[in-house]
Motif scaffolding. Sequence first.
Motif, PDB file in Angstrom:
ATOM      1  N   LEU A 314      49.924   8.761  12.433  1.00 16.14           N
ATOM      2  CA  LEU A 314      51.125   7.993  13.402  1.00 16.14           C
ATOM      3  C   LEU A 314      52.473   8.021  12.561  1.00 16.14           C
ATOM      4  N   ILE A 315      52.444   8.087  11.236  1.00 15.27           N
ATOM      5  CA  ILE A 315      53.481   7.935  10.487  1.00 15.27           C
ATOM      6  C   ILE A 315      53.574   9.346   9.286  1.00 15.27           C
ATOM      7  N   TYR A 316      54.693  10.128   9.595  1.00 14.35           N
ATOM      8  CA  TYR A 316      54.829  11.291   9.039  1.00 14.35           C
ATOM      9  C   TYR A 316      55.287  11.230   7.816  1.00 14.35           C
ATOM     10  N   ALA A 317      54.560  11.315   6.618  1.00 15.84           N
ATOM     11  CA  ALA A 317      55.239  11.103   5.194  1.00 15.84           C
ATOM     12  C   ALA A 317      55.752  12.423   4.833  1.00 15.84           C
ATOM     13  N   LYS A 318      57.217  12.260   4.600  1.00 16.49           N
ATOM     14  CA  LYS A 318      57.647  13.509   3.982  1.00 16.49           C
ATOM     15  C   LYS A 318      58.206  13.298   2.778  1.00 16.49           C
ATOM     16  N   ASP A 319      58.560  14.326   1.979  1.00 15.96           N
ATOM     17  CA  ASP A 319      59.336  14.574   0.714  1.00 15.96           C
ATOM     18  C   ASP A 319      58.565  13.738  -0.518  1.00 15.96           C
ATOM     19  N   ASP A 320      57.066  13.582  -0.145  1.00 11.61           N
ATOM     20  CA  ASP A 320      56.286  12.953  -1.116  1.00 11.61           C
ATOM     21  C   ASP A 320      56.648  11.419  -1.427  1.00 11.61           C
ATOM     22  N   GLN A 321      57.576  10.801  -0.456  1.00  2.16           N
ATOM     23  CA  GLN A 321      58.082   9.300  -0.869  1.00  2.16           C
ATOM     24  C   GLN A 321      56.940   8.355  -0.050  1.00  2.16           C
ATOM     25  N   PRO A 322      56.652   7.284  -0.831  1.00  2.00           N
ATOM     26  CA  PRO A 322      56.021   6.245   0.300  1.00  2.00           C
ATOM     27  C   PRO A 322      56.572   6.189   1.521  1.00  2.00           C
ATOM     28  N   LEU A 324      56.346   3.559   3.745  1.00  2.00           N
ATOM     29  CA  LEU A 324      56.494   2.381   4.257  1.00  2.00           C
ATOM     30  C   LEU A 324      57.531   1.680   3.549  1.00  2.00           C
ATOM     31  N   TRP A 325      58.286   0.928   4.089  1.00  2.00           N
ATOM     32  CA  TRP A 325      59.261  -0.148   3.537  1.00  2.00           C
ATOM     33  C   TRP A 325      58.779  -1.518   3.752  1.00  2.00           C
ATOM     34  N   ASP A 326      58.378  -2.397   2.580  1.00  2.00           N
ATOM     35  CA  ASP A 326      58.205  -3.507   2.485  1.00  2.00           C
ATOM     36  C   ASP A 326      59.316  -4.507   2.566  1.00  2.00           C
ATOM     37  N   GLY A 327      59.164  -5.263   3.754  1.00  2.00           N
ATOM     38  CA  GLY A 327      60.408  -6.280   4.090  1.00  2.00           C
ATOM     39  C   GLY A 327      60.455  -7.299   3.171  1.00  2.00           C
ATOM     40  N   THR A 328      59.375  -7.553   2.428  1.00  2.00           N
ATOM     41  CA  THR A 328      59.359  -8.696   1.482  1.00  2.00           C
ATOM     42  C   THR A 328      60.041  -8.550   0.159  1.00  2.00           C
ATOM     43  N   THR A 329      59.521  -7.143  -0.524  1.00  2.00           N
ATOM     44  CA  THR A 329      60.022  -6.857  -1.644  1.00  2.00           C
ATOM     45  C   THR A 329      61.073  -5.894  -1.652  1.00  2.00           C
ATOM     46  N   LYS A 330      61.592  -5.461  -0.183  1.00  2.00           N
ATOM     47  CA  LYS A 330      62.695  -4.503  -0.324  1.00  2.00           C
ATOM     48  C   LYS A 330      62.400  -3.335  -1.048  1.00  2.00           C
ATOM     49  N   GLN A 331      60.835  -2.531  -0.884  1.00  4.39           N
ATOM     50  CA  GLN A 331      60.674  -1.298  -1.928  1.00  4.39           C
ATOM     51  C   GLN A 331      59.864  -0.469  -0.914  1.00  4.39           C
ATOM     52  N   ARG A 332      59.814   0.950  -1.093  1.00  6.41           N
ATOM     53  CA  ARG A 332      59.148   1.372  -0.758  1.00  6.41           C
ATOM     54  C   ARG A 332      57.636   1.406  -1.179  1.00  6.41           C
ATOM     55  N   VAL A 333      56.588   1.584  -0.307  1.00  5.56           N
ATOM     56  CA  VAL A 333      55.186   1.260  -0.514  1.00  5.56           C
ATOM     57  C   VAL A 333      54.352   2.121   0.069  1.00  5.56           C
ATOM     58  N   SER A 334      53.172   2.590  -0.565  1.00  4.10           N
ATOM     59  CA  SER A 334      52.355   3.502  -0.144  1.00  4.10           C
ATOM     60  C   SER A 334      51.290   2.933   0.994  1.00  4.10           C
ATOM     61  N   ILE A 335      51.110   3.508   2.025  1.00  2.00           N
ATOM     62  CA  ILE A 335      50.282   3.383   3.188  1.00  2.00           C
ATOM     63  C   ILE A 335      48.746   2.943   2.784  1.00  2.00           C
ATOM     64  N   GLU A 336      48.421   3.414   1.660  1.00  2.00           N
ATOM     65  CA  GLU A 336      47.086   2.912   1.099  1.00  2.00           C
ATOM     66  C   GLU A 336      46.903   1.333   1.034  1.00  2.00           C
ATOM     67  N   LEU A 337      48.031   0.830   1.124  1.00  2.00           N
ATOM     68  CA  LEU A 337      47.758  -0.742   0.998  1.00  2.00           C
ATOM     69  C   LEU A 337      47.280  -1.281   2.087  1.00  2.00           C
ATOM     70  N   LEU A 338      47.311  -0.508   3.362  1.00  2.00           N
ATOM     71  CA  LEU A 338      46.738  -0.966   4.479  1.00  2.00           C
ATOM     72  C   LEU A 338      45.195  -0.602   4.797  1.00  2.00           C
ATOM     73  N   ARG A 339      44.749  -0.083   3.810  1.00  2.00           N
ATOM     74  CA  ARG A 339      43.269   0.518   4.127  1.00  2.00           C
ATOM     75  C   ARG A 339      42.372  -0.618   4.331  1.00  2.00           C
ATOM     76  N   ARG A 340      41.487  -0.362   5.541  1.00  2.00           N
ATOM     77  CA  ARG A 340      40.704  -1.313   6.040  1.00  2.00           C
ATOM     78  C   ARG A 340      41.175  -2.776   6.519  1.00  2.00           C
ATOM     79  N   LYS A 341      42.505  -2.720   6.798  1.00  2.00           N
ATOM     80  CA  LYS A 341      42.977  -3.934   7.308  1.00  2.00           C
ATOM     81  C   LYS A 341      43.314  -3.929   8.683  1.00  2.00           C
ATOM     82  N   SER A 342      43.439  -4.953   9.443  1.00  2.00           N
ATOM     83  CA  SER A 342      43.991  -5.143  10.630  1.00  2.00           C
ATOM     84  C   SER A 342      45.472  -4.892  10.813  1.00  2.00           C
ATOM     85  N   VAL A 343      46.075  -3.977  11.563  1.00  2.00           N
ATOM     86  CA  VAL A 343      47.206  -3.717  11.511  1.00  2.00           C
ATOM     87  C   VAL A 343      47.772  -3.825  12.792  1.00  2.00           C
ATOM     88  N   LEU A 344      48.971  -4.446  13.049  1.00  2.00           N
ATOM     89  CA  LEU A 344      49.768  -4.562  14.258  1.00  2.00           C
ATOM     90  C   LEU A 344      50.644  -3.735  14.298  1.00  2.00           C
TER      91      LEU A 344
END
Length: 680
Positions: A314-322, A324-344
Amino acid sequence: MELSSGFYGRSNPHMLSTSGGKAMGKLIEATHEPAGVEINMKPVLDIVEDIFERATPAAPGAIKQVDASEQDERALHYSSLEQMMDVLSATINRISCEITYRLSIGEDAHSTTLAVAQIVKGYSWDAKIVLALAAFAMTYGEFLLVVQLYATNPLAKDVALLKQLPEILTRADLLKPKFDTLANLINAMVVVAKCTVEFKGLPSKYIRPEDPELSSANADIPSAVYWTIRSTVICSSQIMGLINMGHGFLSSTTDAWELSSLTHNINSIYNDLVEKLNRCRQRINERKDIEAFETLVRLFDAIHIDNMKILKALIYAKDDQPPLWDGTTKQRVSIELLRRKSVLLLISDLEIPEKELIILEQIYNESRVQPTRIESQYEVIWIPIVDRSSTFDDTMRKQFESLQAMMPWYSVGHPSMIQPAVMRYIKEVWGFNKKPLLVVLDPQGRVVNPNAMPMMFIWGSMAFPFTKLREEALWKEETWRIELLADSIDPSIINWANMNWIRKFTTTAKAVAKTANIELEMLYLGKSNPRERVRRNMTNIELENLSHTLSDISLIWFFWVRLESMWHSRAQHGVTVRNDLIMQEILTMLGFDGSDQGWAVISRGADEMARAKAETFLKSLEEYTAWEAAAAEKGFIPALNDHFRSLRTEHHCNRLTLPGISAAEIGSIKDTVVCVDCGK
């Protein structure tokens, strides 16, 4: 031997015309005898382009400095070309010698062009152009090496002397215009060569020679080959003319005109080819999108051990950058953080209503207060849908970043990460059409709810894991009560009754409450689309102390959105108005909002409720003495409901505007909407 510049390719105007150009293409096509050997010409073209860029002098005697990174890049080119040049160098040298010889004996450019075509007859169309350019690049590069080094290098100075160059090189005022004109033609030839190489590299999996876009281009390429080879012949004649003719050749306006005419012709060929190349790319992208869409469909139908394949599709990662943008920490993060979680997946365009975001933010933040609760075990990702046909300009970028800054949850780093095939899937399968969706993926990436927005607005995080089974279970626990109607609007509303209208209504209601010896609290709720009139009403109510008002006007909007969400949710579960009290009451409340009149709901405790339009409600309160005895016997709310029924007339009109529904929901609504007052 003195050469006449007139032999160096004077062009017939007819040859430069469209019909003449196609005729020349036919001549080249007649020489084409491909040997079936496929060679990737791009590395050769890269070196040729590199020679042209480095050879162009800023001034006679100036040496172009090359930094370390460029030297490394050049070494990389050389190492990748060594084996290829073992095969091609003989052909390139032969072309160079053929052009030099034929021009030296005064042969015209057309005949020389056809002679070169014979040398490259066994090569592919792109190779013919690149090999001819490479032959000229040798001549051009060798000449410019002498030009650049003669002032500082004794060997170059001796070579320049033999070529009779020193006198010419002192006239920078005449040399620069000549080389500027040559450079324009060289640049035009290089971009045409790039086009033909790119045509050769088009993936046969997605575009075939018989496709109109490619067959049209293939018909024009022989003409492009002719004019590019011819242009290399003319350019070679210019270099030979400089060596042999001196000042007289430098000042020739006739040759300048011919170079400009050729440049114009080559540019026209390029413009036509690049337009057809873009059409080929479009066709390729369309077929790739179809393939990607079908792959996505199969992916969602398959069973997975976790949600990573789904989220990465669903989310095409390009340029080897993480991604996702974390709205709380205001940083780029890996999609791996959502592994085996319920996602809305919060899906919207860039016009998502701010009011919806505010409510969702409140619900989300409440769920983070106690992160270990079972109801808090979900994450949210914003998936922005931006039309690819529109340019993502600075205005859209600011709009995206502004929305992203409001969201405490995850979002994609950039809208371009949502590929066309994914957007198609979201629209066609999940039914997205402007109105925001909240698609729920379980820890294995399965879609357990194509739109949990109604559940979120009705029950908040208590609806976790947001499945249809959970929705059914929550409805089974519900009755038509004040908590269901007004929960999340104002928690204190459970402890005191809810009523609304203004001045006369509130005055009468307070008087009746005093007579009936009941404690009464009132709350003004306005309309579903609160405008300036509602704001003014709230201000006046507060000033005159008529009733309570909500602290945030967006909560008025949320009250009605929750009711619409209840209607959507019940309708999707096949509940009918005919046999379901909650559905009847939901439609009644929505009917109140669609009416031009006011309305009121009164509740005592959690379960006793009465509601009516303002006229009926006010009349009943004014006639309190008529049902006062019944109120003392049955209770205030039951007696009030009885009086409402006694005022109902045979002829009445209730207007209802059903909430907007998507195409995907239409099939789930099978009930006829009936009047909640009379059942018709």
